[in-house]
Design an enzyme around this catalytic site. Structure first.
Site, mmCIF file in Angstrom:
data_model
loop_
_atom_site.group_PDB
_atom_site.id
_atom_site.type_symbol
_atom_site.label_atom_id
_atom_site.label_comp_id
_atom_site.label_asym_id
_atom_site.label_seq_id
_atom_site.Cartn_x
_atom_site.Cartn_y
_atom_site.Cartn_z
ATOM 1 N N ALA A 6 0.868 -1.183 0.000
ATOM 2 C CA ALA A 6 0.000 0.000 0.000
ATOM 3 C C ALA A 6 0.897 1.223 0.000
ATOM 4 O O ALA A 6 1.929 1.246 0.673
ATOM 5 C CB ALA A 6 -0.920 0.015 1.217
ATOM 6 N N ALA B 170 0.556 5.524 0.260
ATOM 7 C CA ALA B 170 -0.282 6.699 0.466
ATOM 8 C C ALA B 170 0.551 7.959 0.261
ATOM 9 O O ALA B 170 1.673 7.917 -0.227
ATOM 10 C CB ALA B 170 -0.907 6.660 1.857
ATOM 11 N N SER B 171 -0.002 9.087 0.662
ATOM 12 C CA SER B 171 0.632 10.364 0.364
ATOM 13 C C SER B 171 1.912 10.600 1.147
ATOM 14 O O SER B 171 2.799 11.315 0.683
ATOM 15 C CB SER B 171 -0.352 11.498 0.659
ATOM 16 O OG SER B 171 -0.784 11.436 2.007
ATOM 17 N N ALA C 58 3.586 7.899 3.285
ATOM 18 C CA ALA C 58 4.397 6.710 3.531
ATOM 19 C C ALA C 58 3.847 5.538 2.730
ATOM 20 O O ALA C 58 2.790 5.628 2.101
ATOM 21 C CB ALA C 58 4.389 6.376 5.026
ATOM 22 N N GLN C 59 4.592 4.445 2.756
ATOM 23 C CA GLN C 59 4.105 3.209 2.160
ATOM 24 C C GLN C 59 4.364 2.056 3.126
ATOM 25 O O GLN C 59 5.176 2.166 4.054
ATOM 26 C CB GLN C 59 4.768 2.939 0.815
ATOM 27 C CG GLN C 59 6.242 2.635 0.838
ATOM 28 C CD GLN C 59 6.798 2.525 -0.578
ATOM 29 O OE1 GLN C 59 6.322 3.146 -1.521
ATOM 30 N NE2 GLN C 59 7.847 1.720 -0.738
ATOM 31 N N VAL C 60 3.664 0.948 2.899
ATOM 32 C CA VAL C 60 3.702 -0.186 3.824
ATOM 33 C C VAL C 60 4.225 -1.423 3.101
ATOM 34 O O VAL C 60 3.853 -1.693 1.954
ATOM 35 C CB VAL C 60 2.302 -0.459 4.406
ATOM 36 C CG1 VAL C 60 2.326 -1.697 5.306
ATOM 37 C CG2 VAL C 60 1.805 0.756 5.180
ATOM 38 N N LYS D 257 5.952 0.333 8.051
ATOM 39 C CA LYS D 257 5.605 1.606 7.416
ATOM 40 C C LYS D 257 6.856 2.478 7.309
ATOM 41 O O LYS D 257 7.570 2.665 8.297
ATOM 42 C CB LYS D 257 4.527 2.322 8.242
ATOM 43 C CG LYS D 257 4.027 3.620 7.645
ATOM 44 C CD LYS D 257 2.874 4.172 8.472
ATOM 45 C CE LYS D 257 2.292 5.439 7.871
ATOM 46 N NZ LYS D 257 1.132 5.935 8.658
ATOM 47 N N ASP E 173 -8.318 10.377 10.865
ATOM 48 C CA ASP E 173 -8.188 10.128 9.424
ATOM 49 C C ASP E 173 -8.882 8.814 9.088
ATOM 50 O O ASP E 173 -8.315 7.933 8.443
ATOM 51 C CB ASP E 173 -6.705 10.077 9.049
ATOM 52 C CG ASP E 173 -6.468 10.309 7.566
ATOM 53 O OD1 ASP E 173 -7.372 10.846 6.903
ATOM 54 O OD2 ASP E 173 -5.379 9.964 7.080
#
Length: 508
Positions: A133, A135-136, A138-140, A155, A290
């Site tokens: 995944a 996102a704006s 970070a990534q996982v 993360k 969020d």
């Protein structure tokens, strides 16, 4: 001088929307009037060449927002949960922003982990996947611990994300100041303070140590919430740019077809999302800020699983009680009481008319009752509510922006799961429970006990304070300061309160 740079940044924003074709999509979705459409297009067209091209494989709106950077992506994430505001087509496009953005190379992620944790990735993890995944911010990655073989989620912050965010925030500040100068009526909304609040929230996301602490606190608060789970944090594998948590399998809250195929009750899940959010906000004063579809999963047994704790909100106890009374008043259709609470809390200037404000609130609340969410235009409702607040001189309360924004996002998630949900009926049980516990004789006794306990801490100091007061009375200053009570009077009050402390505490 950052002014010219920021002006260019804002012009480039409009140019990017024009170049990618997103301008027409957004104007159509917002049902903008024809004169406004013409004016915007005429202004943006000459600067089209300044716009970012973006990824042509993406839909226009997503293409423009991702090209502009992380701050714009955050706004897009919020709008993706509101198909009733931006339209179904645009909402679907924006939903990609939640957790399906282009990842950065795994090699960069491994390098960041090694620097942050002081050991090579191969020594820490027996397996380390490509991004699952992105996102704006970070990534996982999915990984297995070398010591135990446990599956975890790692993360990692995007490289250079801090610099990119600061650039966007500066442009937002510039735009907010220009709005205040050109439109005096907008000053009551405090646009500069709104951006300052947004900045503080986002900067908190850029230090994963803070997110780790938030996750731990949120997990402790919600440990007894049935049907709700927070992944277990791994502190020894977390730092400023890296955070490691237990891996939990589940279906994304936006995957309606998969949720149905798994046999889950979407109506129950929708109501549970709303109720859990209200419980966390009212009961704990600490809530997930969020809570969009990308940060919620549904476990095999129907448990709601929360992810990503970079944005969390706090509400003090007094404000929680005020908001509970407002919500409860709406549920009971007691608009007079709702209006009175606004005045008592100082949300509306005291020189305004309470009855007129109550009538205006009735016009906001009545269309909701007896109707399912699919028949309510939230865009029109919010627009009318904005007109009401402007007419009665209410100012933007920056400390409540995150709560208000998250309420909108959570309702959007609930609507995705159950388009016909009635938000008031779903909210009623939680609000009524909180009212019973927090407003009434029991709450008054508890508050009095807390007050007396605080005052009783001065008990050991009372003899010294009394002696000092007597000395000051024997040798008064040339121009003594004004006091509502003489010093010896305050000492007597303190002594009386101290003596009563044990008696009051025994009643609570």
């Amino acid at each position: 001088m950052r002014g010219p740079h920021n002006l260019v940044r804002l012009i480039r924003t409009g140019a990017t929307f024009e170049r990618t074709g997103a301008m027409a999509v957004v104007l159509d979705a917002m049902d903008a009037p024809k004169p406004l459409r013409v004016a915007i297009r005429l202004f943006a067209a000459p600067f089209r060449w300044l716009g970012y091209e973006g990824d042509p494989a993406m839909p226009p709106a997503t293409r423009a927002i991702t090209a502009l950077g992380p701050a714009y992506i955050k706004f897009g994430q919020i709008l993706s949960t509101r198909p009733d505001v931006v339209g179904d087509e645009l909402a679907v496009q924006l939903r990609v922003l939640q957790d399906s953005l282009p990842p950065f190379p795994t090699a960069q992620a491994k390098r960041a982990i090694a620097i942050e944790l002081g050991q090579p990735v191969d020594r820490l993890f027996s397996e380390f996947s490509e991004p699952v995944a992105a996102a704006s911010i970070a990534q996982v990655h999915r990984a297995k611990l070398a010591e135990t073989g446990e599956t975890v989620a790692v993360k990692v912050l995007r490289p250079g994300i801090e610099k990119a965010f600061r650039r966007d925030i500066e442009a937002f500040y510039f735009a907010a100041r220009m709005i205040e100068r050109l439109s005096p009526a907008s000053r009551r909304l405090r646009p500069v303070e709104v951006i300052a609040h947004f900045e503080s929230v986002v900067l908190g996301e850029l230090d994963l140590r803070l997110e780790a602490a938030s996750a731990a606190e949120f997990s402790a608060n919600t440990a007894k919430d049935e049907g709700f789970e927070v992944p277990v944090l791994r502190w020894h594998l977390s730092g400023r740019r890296v955070m490691t948590m237990g891996w939990i399998n589940g279906i994304g809250a936006a995957e309606v077809a998969q949720i149905d195929a798994a046999g889950h009750d979407r109506k129950r899940l929708a109501a549970r999302v709303l109720q859990l959010f209200l419980a966390h906000a009212l009961r704990d004063g600490y809530f997930h800020g969020d809570m969009h579809q990308g940060n919620l999963k549904v476990g095999p047994d129907g448990t709601l699983i929360a992810l990503d704790f970079g944005i969390m909100g706090r509400i003090d106890e007094y404000t929680r009680r005020v908001y509970a009374e407002i919500i409860f008043g709406f549920i009971r259709k007691d608009y007079r009481r709702v209006a009175e609470v606004h005045f008592e809390a100082g949300y509306v200037p005291a020189d305004r008319d309470v009855d007129a404000f109550a009538s205006a609130l009735r016009a906001v609340g009545e269309p909701i009752f007896g109707m399912d969410a699919s028949r309510i235009s939230m865009a029109r409702l919010l627009n009318y509510l904005f007109e009401v607040t402007e007419r009665f001189g209410m100012e933007t309360r920056t400390e409540l922006i995150l709560l208000q924004r998250t309420m909108v996002v959570v309702e959007g998630v609930a609507r995705t799961l159950d388009p016909h949900i009635n938000i008031w009926e779903a909210s009623r049980p939680v609000v009524e429970d909180y009212i019973r516990e927090s407003i009434g004789p029991k709450a008054v006794a508890r508050d009095l006990g807390r007050t007396v306990q605080v005052l009783s801490r001065f008990g050991p100091r009372l003899p010294a304070l009394a002696e000092a007061a007597l000395v000051r009375q024997s040798h008064p200053e040339p121009e003594p300061r004004r006091r509502d009570l003489p010093p010896i009077g305050w000492i007597a009050v303190g002594a009386a309160l101290t003596a009563a402390a044990g008696w009051v505490a025994s009643l609570v």
